[in-house]
Write a protein that holds these residues in place. Structure first.
Motif, PDB file in Angstrom:
ATOM      1  N   ALA B  80      32.733  59.214  40.022  1.00 11.31           N
ATOM      2  CA  ALA B  80      32.288  59.450  41.405  1.00 11.31           C
ATOM      3  C   ALA B  80      32.498  58.196  42.252  1.00 11.31           C
ATOM      4  O   ALA B  80      32.981  58.267  43.387  1.00 11.31           O
ATOM      5  N   GLY B  81      32.181  57.061  41.680  1.00 10.60           N
ATOM      6  CA  GLY B  81      32.383  55.806  42.415  1.00 10.60           C
ATOM      7  C   GLY B  81      33.848  55.566  42.729  1.00 10.60           C
ATOM      8  O   GLY B  81      34.212  55.170  43.844  1.00 10.60           O
ATOM      9  N   LEU B  82      34.698  55.827  41.764  1.00  9.81           N
ATOM     10  CA  LEU B  82      36.136  55.604  41.974  1.00  9.81           C
ATOM     11  C   LEU B  82      36.696  56.601  42.993  1.00  9.81           C
ATOM     12  O   LEU B  82      37.516  56.229  43.840  1.00  9.81           O
ATOM     13  N   ARG B  83      36.238  57.850  42.913  1.00  9.47           N
ATOM     14  CA  ARG B  83      36.726  58.832  43.909  1.00  9.47           C
ATOM     15  C   ARG B  83      36.361  58.405  45.319  1.00  9.47           C
ATOM     16  O   ARG B  83      37.146  58.561  46.256  1.00  9.47           O
ATOM     17  N   THR B  84      35.170  57.889  45.472  1.00  9.57           N
ATOM     18  CA  THR B  84      34.743  57.429  46.801  1.00  9.57           C
ATOM     19  C   THR B  84      35.613  56.257  47.263  1.00  9.57           C
ATOM     20  O   THR B  84      36.052  56.197  48.410  1.00  9.57           O
ATOM     21  N   LEU B  85      35.893  55.354  46.349  1.00 14.51           N
ATOM     22  CA  LEU B  85      36.787  54.230  46.682  1.00 14.51           C
ATOM     23  C   LEU B  85      38.137  54.732  47.151  1.00 14.51           C
ATOM     24  O   LEU B  85      38.693  54.239  48.140  1.00 14.51           O
ATOM     25  N   PHE B  86      38.686  55.730  46.440  1.00 12.43           N
ATOM     26  CA  PHE B  86      40.040  56.202  46.758  1.00 12.43           C
ATOM     27  C   PHE B  86      40.088  57.025  48.048  1.00 12.43           C
ATOM     28  O   PHE B  86      41.171  57.368  48.510  1.00 12.43           O
ATOM     29  N   GLU B  87      38.934  57.342  48.613  1.00 12.76           N
ATOM     30  CA  GLU B  87      38.959  57.951  49.949  1.00 12.76           C
ATOM     31  C   GLU B  87      39.325  56.917  51.010  1.00 12.76           C
ATOM     32  O   GLU B  87      39.806  57.268  52.082  1.00 12.76           O
ATOM     33  N   ARG B  88      39.065  55.651  50.691  1.00 11.73           N
ATOM     34  CA  ARG B  88      39.314  54.597  51.678  1.00 11.73           C
ATOM     35  C   ARG B  88      40.461  53.661  51.289  1.00 11.73           C
ATOM     36  O   ARG B  88      41.070  53.036  52.135  1.00 11.73           O
ATOM     37  N   ARG B  89      40.703  53.534  49.980  1.00  8.17           N
ATOM     38  CA  ARG B  89      41.666  52.537  49.508  1.00  8.17           C
ATOM     39  C   ARG B  89      42.732  53.213  48.656  1.00  8.17           C
ATOM     40  O   ARG B  89      42.469  54.204  47.990  1.00  8.17           O
ATOM     41  N   SER B  90      43.925  52.645  48.638  1.00  7.30           N
ATOM     42  CA  SER B  90      45.018  53.185  47.837  1.00  7.30           C
ATOM     43  C   SER B  90      44.799  52.879  46.362  1.00  7.30           C
ATOM     44  O   SER B  90      44.243  51.839  46.017  1.00  7.30           O
ATOM     45  N   GLY B  91      45.292  53.769  45.522  1.00  7.50           N
ATOM     46  CA  GLY B  91      45.162  53.524  44.092  1.00  7.50           C
ATOM     47  C   GLY B  91      45.255  54.809  43.307  1.00  7.50           C
ATOM     48  O   GLY B  91      45.262  55.901  43.878  1.00  7.50           O
ATOM     49  N   VAL B  92      45.371  54.657  42.019  1.00  6.03           N
ATOM     50  CA  VAL B  92      45.373  55.807  41.128  1.00  6.03           C
ATOM     51  C   VAL B  92      44.452  55.525  39.962  1.00  6.03           C
ATOM     52  O   VAL B  92      44.195  54.373  39.613  1.00  6.03           O
ATOM     53  N   MET B  93      43.972  56.593  39.352  1.00  2.74           N
ATOM     54  CA  MET B  93      43.232  56.422  38.087  1.00  2.74           C
ATOM     55  C   MET B  93      43.707  57.466  37.090  1.00  2.74           C
ATOM     56  O   MET B  93      44.037  58.586  37.457  1.00  2.74           O
ATOM     57  N   PHE B  94      43.749  57.038  35.833  1.00  2.00           N
ATOM     58  CA  PHE B  94      44.143  57.891  34.723  1.00  2.00           C
ATOM     59  C   PHE B  94      42.980  57.932  33.738  1.00  2.00           C
ATOM     60  O   PHE B  94      42.460  56.895  33.348  1.00  2.00           O
ATOM     61  N   VAL B  95      42.618  59.119  33.317  1.00  2.58           N
ATOM     62  CA  VAL B  95      41.484  59.312  32.416  1.00  2.58           C
ATOM     63  C   VAL B  95      42.017  59.895  31.106  1.00  2.58           C
ATOM     64  O   VAL B  95      42.809  60.844  31.130  1.00  2.58           O
ATOM     65  N   SER B  96      41.619  59.320  29.973  1.00  2.00           N
ATOM     66  CA  SER B  96      42.120  59.834  28.690  1.00  2.00           C
ATOM     67  C   SER B  96      41.080  59.653  27.586  1.00  2.00           C
ATOM     68  O   SER B  96      40.083  58.952  27.746  1.00  2.00           O
ATOM     69  N   ASP B  97      41.333  60.311  26.471  1.00  3.69           N
ATOM     70  CA  ASP B  97      40.424  60.265  25.320  1.00  3.69           C
ATOM     71  C   ASP B  97      40.777  59.105  24.402  1.00  3.69           C
ATOM     72  O   ASP B  97      41.949  58.922  24.063  1.00  3.69           O
ATOM     73  N   VAL B  98      39.783  58.360  23.978  1.00  2.22           N
ATOM     74  CA  VAL B  98      39.986  57.334  22.951  1.00  2.22           C
ATOM     75  C   VAL B  98      38.854  57.394  21.939  1.00  2.22           C
ATOM     76  O   VAL B  98      37.798  57.991  22.199  1.00  2.22           O
ATOM     77  N   TYR B  99      39.101  56.752  20.822  1.00  2.76           N
ATOM     78  CA  TYR B  99      38.061  56.570  19.811  1.00  2.76           C
ATOM     79  C   TYR B  99      37.789  55.080  19.697  1.00  2.76           C
ATOM     80  O   TYR B  99      38.719  54.277  19.770  1.00  2.76           O
ATOM     81  N   VAL B 100      36.527  54.742  19.527  1.00  4.03           N
ATOM     82  CA  VAL B 100      36.165  53.342  19.345  1.00  4.03           C
ATOM     83  C   VAL B 100      35.314  53.180  18.096  1.00  4.03           C
ATOM     84  O   VAL B 100      34.602  54.102  17.682  1.00  4.03           O
ATOM     85  N   SER B 101      35.406  52.014  17.512  1.00  2.06           N
ATOM     86  CA  SER B 101      34.434  51.662  16.485  1.00  2.06           C
ATOM     87  C   SER B 101      33.259  51.000  17.211  1.00  2.06           C
ATOM     88  O   SER B 101      33.365  50.621  18.369  1.00  2.06           O
ATOM     89  N   ARG B 102      32.154  50.869  16.559  1.00  4.82           N
ATOM     90  CA  ARG B 102      30.968  50.232  17.147  1.00  4.82           C
ATOM     91  C   ARG B 102      30.592  50.806  18.513  1.00  4.82           C
ATOM     92  O   ARG B 102      30.517  50.072  19.502  1.00  4.82           O
ATOM     93  N   PRO B 103      30.377  52.120  18.595  1.00  2.03           N
ATOM     94  CA  PRO B 103      30.111  52.730  19.904  1.00  2.03           C
ATOM     95  C   PRO B 103      28.870  52.190  20.608  1.00  2.03           C
ATOM     96  O   PRO B 103      28.752  52.302  21.819  1.00  2.03           O
ATOM     97  N   GLU B 104      27.964  51.604  19.832  1.00  2.00           N
ATOM     98  CA  GLU B 104      26.736  51.095  20.459  1.00  2.00           C
ATOM     99  C   GLU B 104      27.038  50.014  21.498  1.00  2.00           C
ATOM    100  O   GLU B 104      26.277  49.806  22.425  1.00  2.00           O
ATOM    101  N   TYR B 105      28.172  49.337  21.353  1.00  2.00           N
ATOM    102  CA  TYR B 105      28.515  48.287  22.318  1.00  2.00           C
ATOM    103  C   TYR B 105      28.915  48.843  23.665  1.00  2.00           C
ATOM    104  O   TYR B 105      29.000  48.107  24.645  1.00  2.00           O
ATOM    105  N   PHE B 106      29.245  50.128  23.708  1.00  2.00           N
ATOM    106  CA  PHE B 106      29.647  50.748  24.969  1.00  2.00           C
ATOM    107  C   PHE B 106      28.486  51.474  25.649  1.00  2.00           C
ATOM    108  O   PHE B 106      28.636  52.010  26.717  1.00  2.00           O
ATOM    109  N   ARG B 107      27.353  51.484  24.954  1.00  2.00           N
ATOM    110  CA  ARG B 107      26.206  52.254  25.454  1.00  2.00           C
ATOM    111  C   ARG B 107      25.066  51.355  25.912  1.00  2.00           C
ATOM    112  O   ARG B 107      24.098  51.839  26.458  1.00  2.00           O
ATOM    113  N   SER B 108      25.141  50.072  25.645  1.00  2.00           N
ATOM    114  CA  SER B 108      24.004  49.191  25.896  1.00  2.00           C
ATOM    115  C   SER B 108      23.713  49.088  27.387  1.00  2.00           C
ATOM    116  O   SER B 108      24.574  49.331  28.192  1.00  2.00           O
TER     117      SER B 108
END
Lengths: 108, 108, 108
Positions: B80-108
């Motif tokens: 949502a934040g990025l979509r709002t940014l792209f209403e005013r500023r140029s840019g692209v975003m790509f969203v994809s699936d990944v797997y990570v080890s140690r998922p707790e580091y991404f949730r803190s």
């Protein structure tokens, strides 16, 4: 079908301190991957912490992003090596699905 | 199974003008992501245009590629934040699936 | 649902010698892709070999990583062009699934 003739493989992306990049490249070689790409002088913040809870990276530190692609039969060794590295060194890895043409070049 | 112990997450890659990179980093932080990687001095052309139809980027302009990985529960705020940014500023975003080890580091 | 309003597309990442990057950019344009991102001064080793078996890259050679995203209808032309290039020039390409917002910008 656009992906006819392409083979599924696994992409592994690793972000580590620049000083640890040679260690990652050595792990790639030990796992038998046939190639990699390295982007140096990358900056980054975070990804949370290492197992003692200290920050992984400070903002603007010189990091390296290393990218390799491996067939299934090399993946266990590759991920095991990286997991062992991350017990001692800061970093993150992202694993994802890709398709490649000429899969024999990734299996040699 | 090579991905045993790895957790599915979402990778978000953003390409913006280098001068907008700090804004993207701020959006990442506001969405609660725990880290990101930034590749600066990237060049690029296009991706089509902004909503008035002007070109997004000129060739060889100094762009930044910012990469983050987020768990599902942070993704709505991030996108949502990025979509709002792209209403005013140029840019692209790509969203994809990944797997990570140690998922707790991404949730803190 | 975080990916509501996002459209599936295909990401194509190409690693070639820096001197071949303009050729890849030309192939992108010929296939009608509306944009790309280029990371120059990337280093790399291997990915096995070219069809005579010589090494693709030597370590530390100046490579370029080019990234584009294309809708299904442009993918055949894009991959066919790259396959033809790789019959003559060293390099690798990775194809993967991504989601984008504002898919109309990739179709113009």
């Amino acid at each position: 079908m656009s992906r006819a003739g392409m083979a599924p493989m696994t992409k592994v992306e690793v972000v580590v301190a620049g000083t640890d990049a040679p260690h990652v490249q050595e792990l790639f070689t030990q796992a038998g991957v046939t190639g990699y790409t390295a982007v140096s002088n990358v900056s980054g913040l975070g990804h949370g912490g290492y197992h003692e809870g200290r920050l992984l990276f400070n903002d603007q530190s010189a990091l390296s992003l290393l990218i390799t692609v491996a067939p299934e039969e090399k993946l266990d060794a590759l991920l095991a090596g990286l997991r062992t590295l991350f017990e001692r060194r800061s970093g993150v890895m992202f694993v994802s699905d890709v398709y490649v043409s000429r899969p024999e070049y990734f299996r040699s």
